[in-house]
Write a protein that holds these residues in place. Structure first.
Motif: not given
Length: 530
Positions: A269-282, A202-211
């Motif tokens: 650990l690897l599974f959660c690392t990828v998830f975390y970075i994506l969630v922060a970006a979203g 739901l959040t990744l399509p709403e991402v705007e780079l200026e933010r």
């Protein structure tokens, strides 16, 4: 004092005499790790991390994840080679001696207890925001919603009653012996992963780079003891990863630990690392995540208000900042509400509400586990490991721990608790790396089904990374570790040193009652004799 090194063969022999049923496979270990890792760190501390680093939170997750990966490699080798309870405490006892092992065990006691308090505070935010406000339309009075301390973050706060309640409830469940089955644990992991996956969709399509501009509003390094900037945020967000070490505490109940423990540690650990970075970006890309300072949103060159501070709370009470990510106690649900998905945001809040108590339970179990092993070695009074005749659980130590956790949760904010917990965790991880390197030199012929590649590089990287993150914690959190250690040294000199089994010549310790009466570990169906 430094010469009491417990023979590794005696440690392994003690574990074998306990005859615990080895039932965990690699997938169950990964689920146990993911279940403990995904918790308050990502559901709640996202807001605190954004206040420290802004969009640089993505770098913070990467830095913290990198330190955890090299630490996990060290954990994987020694946990597979020494598949016994006690985690870093036991490893230190077999390599560096009783005194340093005591300091590690003492630090772990602080880590698990404070971490459980932090998760309790995180659960309180979702309970208050989602369950009470959104569903029941009830606004909890401010004096019941947060602690009164200077870093409490709640104006007019007296006590965080929901956090106090959940800590005592989970303690009660542990005392009477109620624990999750493997299937329930898997379901809770699935709920959390599904909630985060939905958040990303739901959040990744709403991402705007200026933010994301400025990307590093508080810089990379905030300075010694400041706890801000990308590295300061990494020191805080390290809390979001530490659950992986709980996998090593289950080594005694694992089938083929030489193979499965490394898979469980590194895989989760690897599974959660990828998830975390994506969630922060979203989260940041969807609604923005710039920190707030004296002049409003930080655009560079300023120091943001400390996360959880009274100054930040006053700013967040203003209408122009009330919708900011950094002002939310339930960060991910808040983001979804802001982009028009209130119903889904409420569902995510319910997922956190349901799943976070399982993290508290695992952490409290880990804390009592450390007490058990230290008591078994004679370093702590055996009354702490007294087993209830009916419920067959170590009710004394569980009750004491639960009360301490509840008090900390009632009066401290989540960010401050996480930083204090991280101080103890970083010390323990550093000592694990030292233990691996010492064992490689002293006992090179011992079988190692998993070997850390390039240990000459990975070991020092782990030590350096832990020290680096520790020095970027807020000063108040840094000073807690030496203060707590000083108390522990007094306890050791007054009690533990004289009563140590190893010091009295009892090398191999086996208490028959412990074999049948230790508490169940969440996620394991049977820990009794086969």
């Amino acid at each position: 004092m430094f010469g009491r090194v417990k023979p590794l063969d005696a440690i392994l022999a003690t574990a074998e005499k306990k005859s615990l049923h080895r039932s965990l496979g690699p997938i169950q270990l990964m689920l146990l790790g993911i279940g403990c890792i995904i918790g308050t760190g990502i559901f709640v501390l996202t807001a605190a991390g954004a206040q420290k680093a802004g969009p640089g939170l993505m770098i913070a997750f990467a830095v913290a994840g990198l330190v955890c990966i090299v630490a996990a490699l060290c954990y994987a080798e020694i946990a597979a080679m020494v598949p016994v309870a006690g985690s870093a405490y036991t490893y230190s006892y077999a390599t560096m001696g009783e005194f340093l092992a005591w300091t590690v065990g003492w630090a772990l006691i602080m880590e698990y207890a404070i971490a459980a308090a932090a998760v309790s505070v995180g659960w309180s935010g979702y309970f208050t925001g989602t369950i009470l406000n959104e569903f029941l339309g009830v606004a909890l009075p401010p004096w019941l919603a947060g602690g009164p301390l200077a870093l409490g973050g709640v104006e007019g706060g007296l006590i965080n009653f929901p956090a106090l309640f959940i800590a005592l409830l989970v303690t009660g469940l542990l005392i009477i012996g109620t624990s999750e089955s493997a299937k329930v644990n898997a379901v809770l992991v699935a709920i959390k992963v599904a909630a985060l996956t939905t958040f990303l969709v739901l959040t990744l399509p709403e991402v705007e780079l200026e933010r994301f501009n400025p990307f590093l509003p508080a810089g990379v390094f905030g300075g010694f003891g400041s706890g801000v900037g990308a590295v300061g945020a990494a020191a805080t967000m390290f809390f979001a990863y530490v659950g992986f070490d709980a996998v090593s505490t289950a080594a005694e109940e694992t089938r083929d630990p030489q193979r499965n423990v490394p898979i469980g540690l590194i895989g989760s650990l690897l599974f959660c690392t990828v998830f975390y970075i994506l969630v922060a970006a979203g989260a940041i890309g969807a609604i923005g995540g710039q920190p707030i300072g004296p002049d409003g949103f930080i655009t560079g060159g300023q120091a943001p208000f400390p996360a959880g501070s009274a100054e930040l709370a006053r700013q967040c009470a203003l209408p122009e900042f009330s919708a900011a990510l950094v002002c939310s106690d339930e960060a991910l649900a808040h983001v979804l509400r802001q982009i028009g998905f209130s119903g889904v945001g409420n569902m995510l809040g319910i997922a956190a509400f349901v799943a976070l108590p399982s993290v508290i339970l695992v952490l409290l179990f880990g804390q009592t586990r450390i007490f058990f092993v230290m008591s078994r070695d004679g370093l702590l009074p055996e009354v702490l490991s007294k087993v209830h005749p009916k419920w067959r659980t170590p009710y004394v130590v569980t009750a004491i721990t639960g009360c301490v956790v509840a008090v900390a949760a009632a009066f401290f904010p989540v960010g401050q608790l996480a930083d204090i917990s991280n101080a103890g965790t970083l010390y323990a991880f550093m000592m694990v790396a030292v233990s691996v390197m010492l064992l490689r030199r002293r006992d090179p012929s011992r079988a190692r089904k998993f070997r850390v590649p390039a240990l000459w590089l990975i070991g020092p990287l782990t030590i350096g990374g832990c020290v680096f993150l520790f020095l970027n914690l807020p000063f108040e959190a840094m000073i807690m570790l030496p203060a707590w250690t000083a108390i522990g040294i007094v306890v050791y000199l007054v009690y533990g040193r004289q009563r140590s089994h190893l010091g009295r010549g009892i090398v191999e310790v086996h208490e028959p009652e412990y074999a049948d009466l230790e508490p169940d570990i969440p996620g394991v169906e049977d820990r009794g004799r086969p």
